[in-house]
Design a protein around this motif. Sequence first.
Motif, short mmCIF file in Angstrom:
data_model
loop_
_atom_site.label_atom_id
_atom_site.label_comp_id
_atom_site.label_asym_id
_atom_site.label_seq_id
_atom_site.Cartn_x
_atom_site.Cartn_y
_atom_site.Cartn_z
N MET A 25 0.88 -1.12 -0.04
CA MET A 25 0.11 -0.06 -0.13
C MET A 25 0.86 1.27 0.00
O MET A 25 0.41 2.22 -0.56
CB MET A 25 -0.93 -0.07 1.15
CG MET A 25 -1.97 -0.97 1.12
SD MET A 25 -2.89 -1.03 -0.52
CE MET A 25 -3.66 0.33 -0.31
N LEU A 50 1.96 1.71 -3.42
CA LEU A 50 0.91 2.04 -4.54
C LEU A 50 0.31 3.62 -4.21
O LEU A 50 0.33 4.23 -5.16
CB LEU A 50 -0.28 1.14 -4.05
CG LEU A 50 -1.67 1.28 -5.21
CD1 LEU A 50 -1.14 1.02 -6.51
CD2 LEU A 50 -2.61 0.48 -4.65
N THR A 51 0.47 3.73 -3.12
CA THR A 51 0.25 5.30 -2.77
C THR A 51 1.30 6.06 -3.19
O THR A 51 1.07 7.06 -3.70
CB THR A 51 0.09 5.38 -1.13
OG1 THR A 51 -1.12 4.77 -0.79
CG2 THR A 51 -0.33 7.02 -0.76
N ALA A 94 -4.94 4.50 -9.44
CA ALA A 94 -4.05 4.49 -8.35
C ALA A 94 -4.48 5.84 -7.57
O ALA A 94 -3.89 6.04 -6.43
CB ALA A 94 -2.54 4.42 -8.90
N ARG A 97 -8.29 2.27 -3.68
CA ARG A 97 -7.12 1.80 -2.79
C ARG A 97 -7.59 1.09 -1.61
O ARG A 97 -7.13 0.09 -1.17
CB ARG A 97 -6.27 3.12 -2.54
CG ARG A 97 -5.52 3.47 -3.76
CD ARG A 97 -4.06 4.23 -3.50
NE ARG A 97 -4.41 5.35 -2.52
CZ ARG A 97 -4.58 6.70 -2.90
NH1 ARG A 97 -4.69 6.94 -4.22
NH2 ARG A 97 -4.87 7.63 -1.94
N ARG A 99 -7.00 -2.73 -0.37
CA ARG A 99 -6.42 -2.98 0.98
C ARG A 99 -7.13 -3.94 1.66
O ARG A 99 -6.83 -4.81 2.26
CB ARG A 99 -6.27 -1.76 1.91
CG ARG A 99 -5.73 -2.01 3.23
CD ARG A 99 -5.29 -1.01 3.79
NE ARG A 99 -4.45 -1.33 4.87
CZ ARG A 99 -3.24 -0.90 5.41
NH1 ARG A 99 -2.72 0.11 4.43
NH2 ARG A 99 -2.39 -1.38 6.35
#
Length: 220
Positions: free
Chosen positions: A43, A46-47, A57, A63, A67
Amino acid sequence: MAADGEGAQMMIWLGALALYLLFRLWYDNWRGPMKPAEVEAFMTALTARAATDHESANNAELRDTIRSFLDNDDGREFVMLNLVKIAREAADPVTGAMTDGRVLLQRYSKPFIKALFARGGHPAYVARPAGGYVDAWGPGVPADPGWSIVGLMRYRSRRDMAALVLDPRFAAIHPYKIASTPLTFSFPTSPMLRLFVGPRLWVGLAIALGAALMQLTFSH
């Protein structure tokens, strides 16, 4: 001579067993569910990509959905359902030339399928719609946008999906997917009922058939 023949037959079946075990080592997830530290690392990565990546994204709700999916990993395989509308024509992300949408999509999908296969995944079912919606109701249900492809992609594990999402090899080709597919829906599914033979069975049967044919060859 009889002992030599029996030894050869034994080697054939031991080789077949070893080959099937190698297949299962590749096809099955032997590492169990993702650990919390793995999910957190994914995560975070990805962030970090959100500032330069595509709309998905940058979507906080998506997101959060990803998660939750990873936090609830059961360690099992899953199948991603994809509904895809392919553009008739779209601008090539590199040259700007108007190009057939299917050609653009193949520039993304071919490398992706190879990477998916390397991680024990594969297309499970791909089809073209044969008609429009015959059942669709409820508040907020959109009109049929004219889907081009329905695809089911088998993933070995959620860990493998996470690794593919962050694979740097796709950074250069992901724009082809965005350009070629103006509309798409994807969500993971867990099998409840199967009426078809999966690779665990048919690969085993194919290996056994090959071993049996080799045994017949050596016995004559």
